[in-house]
Design an enzyme around this catalytic site. Structure first.
Site, PDB file in Angstrom:
ATOM      1  N   ASP A  63       0.810  -1.218   0.000  1.00 48.95           N
ATOM      2  CA  ASP A  63       0.000   0.000   0.000  1.00 48.95           C
ATOM      3  C   ASP A  63       0.841   1.264   0.000  1.00 48.95           C
ATOM      4  O   ASP A  63       0.331   2.359   0.165  1.00 48.95           O
ATOM      5  CB  ASP A  63      -1.023  -0.009   1.147  1.00 48.95           C
ATOM      6  N   ARG A  70       0.542  10.656  13.987  1.00 48.35           N
ATOM      7  CA  ARG A  70       1.077   9.296  14.156  1.00 48.35           C
ATOM      8  C   ARG A  70       2.588   9.275  14.360  1.00 48.35           C
ATOM      9  O   ARG A  70       3.322   8.711  13.565  1.00 48.35           O
ATOM     10  CB  ARG A  70       0.720   8.407  12.963  1.00 48.35           C
ATOM     11  N   ASP A 121       1.609   5.578   2.006  1.00 44.98           N
ATOM     12  CA  ASP A 121       0.948   5.191   3.251  1.00 44.98           C
ATOM     13  C   ASP A 121       1.839   5.593   4.425  1.00 44.98           C
ATOM     14  O   ASP A 121       2.291   6.723   4.481  1.00 44.98           O
ATOM     15  CB  ASP A 121       0.609   3.697   3.215  1.00 44.98           C
ATOM     16  N   ASP A 165       5.281   1.271   9.333  1.00 45.24           N
ATOM     17  CA  ASP A 165       4.083   0.703   9.944  1.00 45.24           C
ATOM     18  C   ASP A 165       4.412  -0.672  10.505  1.00 45.24           C
ATOM     19  O   ASP A 165       5.004  -1.508   9.807  1.00 45.24           O
ATOM     20  CB  ASP A 165       2.940   0.598   8.924  1.00 45.24           C
TER      21      ASP A 165
END
Ligand SMILES: *[C@@H]1O[C@H](CO)[C@@H](O)[C@H](O)[C@H]1NC(C)=O
Ligand SMILES: *[C@@H]1O[C@H](CO)[C@@H](O)[C@H](O)[C@H]1NC(C)=O
Ligand SMILES: *[C@@H]1O[C@H](CO)[C@@H](O)[C@H](O)[C@H]1NC(C)=O
Ligand SMILES: *[C@@H]1O[C@H](CO)[C@@H](O)[C@H](O)[C@H]1NC(C)=O
Length: 378
Positions: free
Chosen positions: A181, A261, A205, A209
């Site tokens: 992604d 984030r 993205d 992550d």
């Protein structure tokens, strides 16, 4: 007041600070501090004080801190030199390409023959026991291509790579493939992974992550800029296996140009230690699903938005009050504030490598990929 002013000036200007330098009479301390070693940053001090770093590359494997400290990468393996920046046929990678090294079964310490930009046509799937070591070359991965994925694997170190412009890519093959992604580094169901000294920006993205019950992960000394959703740790409020997640985020510089984030956490235990926050658009540290967050010795410099924290999904206070979100020894500038909750359980004990927040400026001054030459301090 005098003490506050002193702290303010030492940390903003870093003109002087009580020295965390190790005592070593044979080293030239001022030269080493200029070179970035001897600043008290335990990861850097472990290898950057060695002018012969290029002959002792695998020493890096013993330098990790935090939950990812057991990540040994390709330690003990052969050296594999990337000579070809191409990625012509991802299903049958050519010897000399980065992808070829990453898919080998044996442990490998992967280095680069020269400066190069790699635009992977499919996500770069990293197998277990690999170190990607960019020291000595300027290596850019992404630039419109896909980037790194560690899926259900362990013992991976990614060090000294500039990862930017990562974009979604089609499946790499029917057998092992999945749609990427557009993360910079995607860590999925993996353990013992260490991302150190990478420069990360502008991906489709997340920049890094960490999801699907990945654990034993450290992200350190990275520079993260120009991006919306920087770091997602746990991807779904219904995925309770993420209770196993243990992630350390230390000595990174967040910003400028980040929105949210830094990181955003779910379920597990997250140590956010000695990072430098240069502004945030929405929030810096957030989460949902009752994560345990220790924010220790960070430096938060607010822009327009003052609150460091955010409980995502707006749970009622009666609920989030039970989450252990601790701010311990953080330095706050320009009105920054942290909304704490819960209490200090055993899991939020400060890790032993944590330094006072007043050392964050010198310890993160050169965050991101370094420019290193053989035979001199890096
Ligand atoms: C002191 O520094 C020198 C030069 O950086 C290094 O070679 C040596 O191993 C260090 N000694 C100790 C005891 O750390
Ligand atoms: C130590 O390094 C500094 C900075 O490179 C240099 O100016 C100084 O002369 C050095 N001192 C010694 C004793 O070598
Ligand atoms: C490699 O990149 C570095 C950093 O951008 C640069 O200083 C160096 O000159 C480059 N080397 C070559 C051979 O182009
Ligand atoms: C990863 O492991 C999980 C659990 O063992 C399994 O369900 C999943 O299919 C694996 N995914 C990949 C991409 O190998």
């Amino acid at each position: 007041m005098a003490i506050l002013l002193f702290l303010f000036f030492t940390s903003i200007l870093s003109i002087s600070y009580s020295s965390p330098l190790p005592v070593n009479a044979s080293g030239n301390i001022s030269a080493r501090r200029q070179a970035g070693c001897g600043t008290g940053n335990p990861v850097d001090d472990c290898w950057r004080c060695d002018p012969c770093w290029a002959d002792n590359r695998q020493r890096l494997a013993d330098c990790a801190i935090g939950f990812g400290r057991n990540a040994i990468g390709g330690k003990g393996g052969r050296t594999y030199v990337v000579t070809d920046p191409g990625d012509e046929d991802p299903a049958n990678p050519a010897p000399g390409t980065l992808r070829y090294g990453l898919v080998q079964d044996e442990p490998l310490w992967i280095i680069f023959a020269c400066n190069m930009t790699i635009r992977p046509k499919r996500e770069l799937v990293v197998s277990s026991h690999k170190t990607v070591d960019g020291r000595g070359a300027s290596v850019v991965v992404g630039e419109g291509g896909a980037c790194f994925t560690v899926r259900n694997r362990s013992n991976v170190i990614i060090h000294g790579i500039t990862i930017r412009g990562c974009r979604p890519a089609p499946k790499s093959s029917a057998r092992t493939g999945h749609l990427s992604d557009g993360d910079g580094v995607s860590i999925f169901g993996a353990r013992d992974v260490w991302v150190d000294r990478c420069t990360l920006e502008d991906c489709a993205d997340g920049l890094v992550d960490v999801i699907a019950a990945s654990t034993g992960v450290t992200v350190s000394n990275c520079l993260l800029t120009n991006h919306n959703k920087a770091m997602l740790l746990g991807h779904n409020d219904g995925y309770e296996d993420d209770r196993a997640m243990r992630v350390t985020v230390a000595f990174n510089r967040f910003g400028p140009g980040l929105v949210q984030r830094m990181p955003r956490c779910r379920f597990g235990v997250f140590h956010v230690v000695n990072n430098d926050y240069v502004n945030w658009g929405k929030y810096a540290i957030g989460g949902s699903a009752s994560p345990t967050i220790l924010s220790r010795g960070n430096r938060f410099c607010a822009g327009k938005k003052k609150e460091v924290t955010k409980r995502d999904g707006d749970p009622p206070k009666s609920e989030w009050q039970k989450w252990n979100w601790i701010s311990d020894g953080d330095l706050m500038f320009n009105g920054a504030f942290f909304t704490a909750s819960g209490g200090p359980g055993a899991e939020v004990k400060a890790p032993s490598f944590a330094k006072p927040a007043s050392f964050v400026a010198p310890m993160t001054a050169s965050a991101g990929a370094l420019s290193c030459s053989k035979g001199s301090l890096c």
